[in-house]
Enzyme design. Structure first.
Site, PDB file in Angstrom:
ATOM      1  N   GLU A  85       0.831  -1.204   0.000  1.00  0.00           N
ATOM      2  CA  GLU A  85       0.000   0.000   0.000  1.00  0.00           C
ATOM      3  C   GLU A  85       0.866   1.254   0.000  1.00  0.00           C
ATOM      4  OE1 GLU A  85      -1.559   1.491   3.957  1.00  0.00           O
ATOM      5  OE2 GLU A  85      -1.634  -0.671   4.343  1.00  0.00           O
ATOM      6  N   CYS A 119      -3.286  -3.516   4.271  1.00  0.00           N
ATOM      7  CA  CYS A 119      -2.324  -4.565   4.651  1.00  0.00           C
ATOM      8  C   CYS A 119      -2.656  -5.936   4.074  1.00  0.00           C
ATOM      9  CB  CYS A 119      -2.243  -4.666   6.173  1.00  0.00           C
ATOM     10  SG  CYS A 119      -1.825  -3.118   6.994  1.00  0.00           S
ATOM     11  N   HIS A 250      -1.685 -10.978  11.444  1.00  0.00           N
ATOM     12  CA  HIS A 250      -1.262  -9.633  11.046  1.00  0.00           C
ATOM     13  C   HIS A 250      -1.065  -8.829  12.323  1.00  0.00           C
ATOM     14  CE1 HIS A 250      -0.996  -5.712   9.317  1.00  0.00           C
ATOM     15  NE2 HIS A 250      -2.124  -5.324   9.888  1.00  0.00           N
ATOM     16  N   ASN A 327       5.445  -2.657  12.295  1.00  0.00           N
ATOM     17  CA  ASN A 327       4.420  -3.068  11.338  1.00  0.00           C
ATOM     18  C   ASN A 327       4.905  -2.848   9.911  1.00  0.00           C
ATOM     19  OD1 ASN A 327       2.068  -3.755  10.063  1.00  0.00           O
ATOM     20  ND2 ASN A 327       0.812  -2.143  10.974  1.00  0.00           N
TER      21      ASN A 327
END
Length: 468
Positions: A85, A119, A250, A327
């Site tokens: 992204e 994500c 995630h 992340n």
């Protein structure tokens, strides 16, 4: 092409930047309460980059590193798909830039482009690659899935939940990590929990509370979808967390991963409330998975306690990279898989459940089993005989040593570098990055300049061989 079997991940590796900031030191610099970043978020360190690295340079480094470490023939790749992204061009895909590596070896016949949905893009790229190999369009070659991001936030409460990294996976038959066919629970809906409408900025608009609720709601929905398919295939087996040896999530931050596993235990309870081990949850039977259940602190407290021992054995081994690097958005859940392979020696025949989430939202719950048997029958296809055990993959990736060799940067320097990155992102026109090359490791691609046509030019930092 003859139909193949045992399709999955044959190899996996990650590129993360050399620079990181320590979360405890960042907490002091930000003047927030003790433990807010390390206990409240569950994070240890956070990777970041300056204006010398972007998603293209990181993806190219990740791919080249994978191809080199495993001695993979560039001609053996028939599909290359990117999940990210981190957008630096509204038209030109990251995949098209990676093609420069394959053109050098005369391979321009590669299907796949970029996939975008917060994500979740890497998961969609993975699913596309698995389904390509299962299909009549497969030409016998491997697929390469490249997935990751640069996660940056404006100054404030969200900044310590950033990170950076790009994972590359080799997908093919006779794999070590074999995906369970027909077992996938997916949930999608339209919601504005996290989005990036301002193309002049890397920073997202985030509704933190809503995003957590969306994540957990998607987990609930995927649980039910997966359960339905699991039990339709396995007539005598009821689906629960006891069906799996490990679970990967995630990971926006590690504390949410802990809450998510506890949430799965709560779902197990709702399916089997008479099980004695869930007796502490009986007062919440009628609460079900309604909106109030996402903000019930007492429920959180009990489920976290009930799930703690299992979390330590089933989930914690997959959290190393997310706690150390932060992340990586699309790469996050796959860095969890690599962490698991690097932390656990005996994984043969183990079953792993995976939850992937992307804001907006898209989510899937899927699974794979591990086959480390080097003596398997490998007459499935002509040249697809690549095989590494999970121990091999862990050793080749060598993430623990690589993490220990990074450069720690002070919070002051971290803030200065991100300020430079923000200003650079907002600039339009020819420019040369001003960040130092000292933090770029040998063999890493970096942004050399942006010319007057706004074309980005990349170089690889030379590897200097030592001579006696």
């Amino acid at each position: 092409m003859k139909k193949t079997k045992d399709i999955g991940i044959c190899a996996i590796d990650i590129y993360f930047p050399q620079t990181y900031v320590n979360q405890s030191e960042l907490k002091k610099y930000d003047k927030v309460s003790n433990g807010k970043y390390t206990i409240g978020l569950g994070q240890t360190n956070m990777s970041f980059v300056g204006d010398r690295e972007d998603i293209v340079s990181m993806a190219m480094t990740s791919v080249k590193m994978m191809m080199s470490k495993y001695s993979i023939d560039y001609q053996s790749i028939g599909r290359l798909e990117v999940g990210t992204e981190t957008i630096i061009d509204k038209s030109k895909s990251v995949k098209s830039s990676i093609m420069s590596l394959f053109q050098e070896y005369g391979n321009t016949s590669l299907e796949g482009v970029d996939t975008l949905n917060a994500c979740y893009g890497g998961t969609n790229a993975l699913f596309n690659s698995l389904q390509w190999i299962e299909s009549s369009y497969w030409d016998g070659r491997y697929a390469l899935v490249v997935t990751g991001d640069i996660a940056v936030y404006s100054k404030g409460a969200a900044r310590p939940t950033g990170g950076a990294g790009v994972v590359t996976m080799l997908i093919g038959p006779n794999a070590t990590l074999i995906f369970d066919q027909s077992l996938r629970g997916t949930h999608m809906e339209n919601v504005n929990d996290f989005y990036k409408p301002d193309l002049s900025s890397e920073y997202p608009y985030v509704d933190g509370k809503l995003s957590i609720e969306c994540y957990l709601r998607a987990l609930d929905k995927c649980y039910l979808e997966y359960k339905k398919k699991f039990e339709s295939i396995n007539d005598d087996n009821k689906f629960s967390m006891d069906s799996f040896d490990y679970v990967c999530f995630h990971s926006p931050y590690n504390r949410l991963v802990q809450k998510s596993y506890a949430r799965l235990i709560y779902n197990d309870f709702l399916q089997n409330p008479n099980n004695p081990k869930y007796q502490d949850l009986l007062p919440f039977k009628d609460l079900s998975t309604g909106k109030d259940s996402y903000i019930n602190s007492k429920l959180d407290q009990i489920t976290l306690k009930l799930s703690l021992d299992d979390f330590k054995t089933k989930v914690n081994p997959s959290t190393l990279l997310s706690k150390e690097c932060g992340n990586s958005y699309c790469g996050s859940v796959y860095s969890g898989i690599l962490s698991l392979l690097s932390n656990v020696n005996d994984l043969n025949n183990k079953k792993v459940l995976v939850f992937s989430y992307g804001s907006g939202l898209a989510a899937s719950l899927f699974s794979f089993r591990i086959n480390n048997n080097k003596n398997r029958n490998n007459n499935n296809n002509n040249n697809n005989c690549f095989f590494k055990t999970t121990n091999d993959i862990g050793k080749i990736s060598n993430i623990k040593e690589r993490l220990s060799n990074r450069v720690k940067v002070s919070p002051e320097e971290f803030t200065r570098i991100l300020d430079i990155r923000e200003k650079s992102h907002q600039m339009v026109g020819a420019r040369t990055p001003i960040d130092t090359l000292d933090y770029i490791s040998a063999g890493t691609f970096y942004l050399e300049k942006i010319d007057e046509k706004l074309i980005r030019h990349y170089k690889s930092k030379p590897i200097i061989s030592s001579k006696l």
